[in-house]
Design an enzyme around this catalytic site. Structure first.
Site, PDB file in Angstrom:
ATOM      1  N   CYS A   1       0.816  -1.213   0.000  1.00 26.03           N
ATOM      2  CA  CYS A   1       0.000   0.000   0.000  1.00 26.03           C
ATOM      3  C   CYS A   1       0.839   1.247   0.000  1.00 26.03           C
ATOM      4  CB  CYS A   1      -0.938   0.012   1.204  1.00 26.03           C
ATOM      5  SG  CYS A   1      -0.065   0.248   2.763  1.00 26.03           S
TER       6      CYS A   1
ATOM      7  N   VAL B   1       1.537  22.054  22.070  1.00 27.69           N
ATOM      8  CA  VAL B   1       2.314  22.436  23.253  1.00 27.69           C
ATOM      9  C   VAL B   1       3.271  23.552  22.837  1.00 27.69           C
ATOM     10  CG1 VAL B   1       3.919  21.651  25.033  1.00 27.69           C
ATOM     11  CG2 VAL B   1       2.136  20.113  24.177  1.00 27.69           C
ATOM     12  N   ARG B   2       2.864  24.780  23.084  1.00 21.48           N
ATOM     13  CA  ARG B   2       3.694  25.924  22.700  1.00 21.48           C
ATOM     14  C   ARG B   2       3.072  27.207  23.242  1.00 21.48           C
ATOM     15  NH1 ARG B   2       1.664  24.713  16.740  1.00 21.48           N
ATOM     16  NH2 ARG B   2      -0.030  26.224  16.517  1.00 21.48           N
ATOM     17  N   GLU B   3       3.930  28.159  23.523  1.00 26.61           N
ATOM     18  CA  GLU B   3       3.507  29.516  23.878  1.00 26.61           C
ATOM     19  C   GLU B   3       2.444  29.547  24.977  1.00 26.61           C
ATOM     20  OE1 GLU B   3       2.298  30.763  20.044  1.00 26.61           O
ATOM     21  OE2 GLU B   3       4.331  31.159  19.338  1.00 26.61           O
ATOM     22  N   GLY B   4       2.657  28.754  26.009  1.00 20.97           N
ATOM     23  CA  GLY B   4       1.774  28.781  27.170  1.00 20.97           C
ATOM     24  C   GLY B   4       0.482  28.007  27.035  1.00 20.97           C
ATOM     25  N   ARG B   5       0.332  27.207  25.978  1.00 19.19           N
ATOM     26  CA  ARG B   5      -0.896  26.420  25.824  1.00 19.19           C
ATOM     27  C   ARG B   5      -0.550  24.946  25.592  1.00 19.19           C
ATOM     28  NH1 ARG B   5      -3.767  26.513  19.975  1.00 19.19           N
ATOM     29  NH2 ARG B   5      -4.689  24.718  21.002  1.00 19.19           N
TER      30      ARG B   5
END
Length: 253
Positions: A104, A244-248
């Site tokens: 495939c 997961v970045r910049e506080g989030r």
């Protein structure tokens, strides 16, 4: 012969040279038999060979890889692995089981049956500190020295539950970076299940599968997840975080 991970080139019309990530074919052979050819960055290749073998179910433990020789070839590099008789027999049996089935072309495998041919067992996620993901994300740029020079490489980092980053590997391919990291953990005898992995990429099925094969119970990625990654993580009991970045950060499984 040392193959650099970066090349110094001058783009057309540019006034100065720039660093460019090296991408080249890397063939993995086991006891003289070709098993796979990957496109990878030629760095930490010993880690890559072991980690790729663990993810593919070739090795039951790091001790089954007896010797590794990195050999330059006209078309790229060969990672020639010498393995135990038990490992060789396992690979031969797997090839017989899959012989003759329709290919495939999905993620470099030969058939849809191979998606479930090697099944990782259930994993247990570690208990994270509240700021663990944010702390790990903040440390990620410093763990990417090659990427800082060329901007073309992914990273996979292993972190403790409090977010302390212990080990990281880079490659032009996100899957290869995780293979290298898992191989490095295995070579060090590090109990991978006591920490978590942060990658500088989206969360794909293959990353979830590779993490679980290495016994890692929590995978965090800086970009979006796929539906199959979420489904697989939930089935295995793997905790999956994305964006997961910049506080989030968003938990999907």
């Amino acid at each position: 012969m040392h193959t650099p991970a970066l090349l110094r080139l001058r783009p057309a019309g540019a006034a100065d040279n720039e660093d460019v990530a090296v991408e080249m074919p890397v063939a993995l052979t086991v006891n003289g038999i070709s098993q796979a050819v990957m496109l990878a960055t030629p760095a930490d290749l010993e880690d890559f060979a072991l980690g790729f073998g663990i993810a593919e179910g070739w090795f039951a433990s790091r001790h089954e890889l007896l010797e590794l020789e990195v050999s330059p070839q006209p078309e790229g590099l060969e990672l020639a692995m010498t393995v135990t008789a038990a490992c060789e027999q396992r690979l031969k049996q797997r090839r017989r089981t899959l012989a003759g089935r329709t290919g495939c072309g999905l993620c470099g495998i030969e058939s849809l049956a191979q998606l479930t041919a090697v099944r990782p067992g259930p994993v247990t996620p570690p208990l994270l500190a509240d700021d663990a993901l944010a702390r790990a994300w903040a440390a990620l740029p410093a763990a990417q020295p090659l990427n800082a020079r060329c901007g073309g490489l992914h990273a996979a980092a292993w972190c403790l539950p409090d977010g302390e980053m212990v080990l990281a590997r880079e490659d032009i391919g996100r899957h290869n970076a995780l293979d290298k990291l898992c191989g490095a953990l295995a070579r060090r005898g590090e109990p991978a299940q006591r920490g978590f992995v942060l990658t500088s990429s989206r969360a794909s099925f293959e990353l979830v599968h590779k993490a679980a094969m290495a016994g890692i119970g929590l995978l965090a990625c800086t970009s979006a997840p796929s539906s199959l990654a979420i489904e697989t993580a939930r089935r295995l009991g793997l905790q999956l975080w994305a964006f997961v970045r910049e506080g989030r950060a968003t938990r999907y499984a």
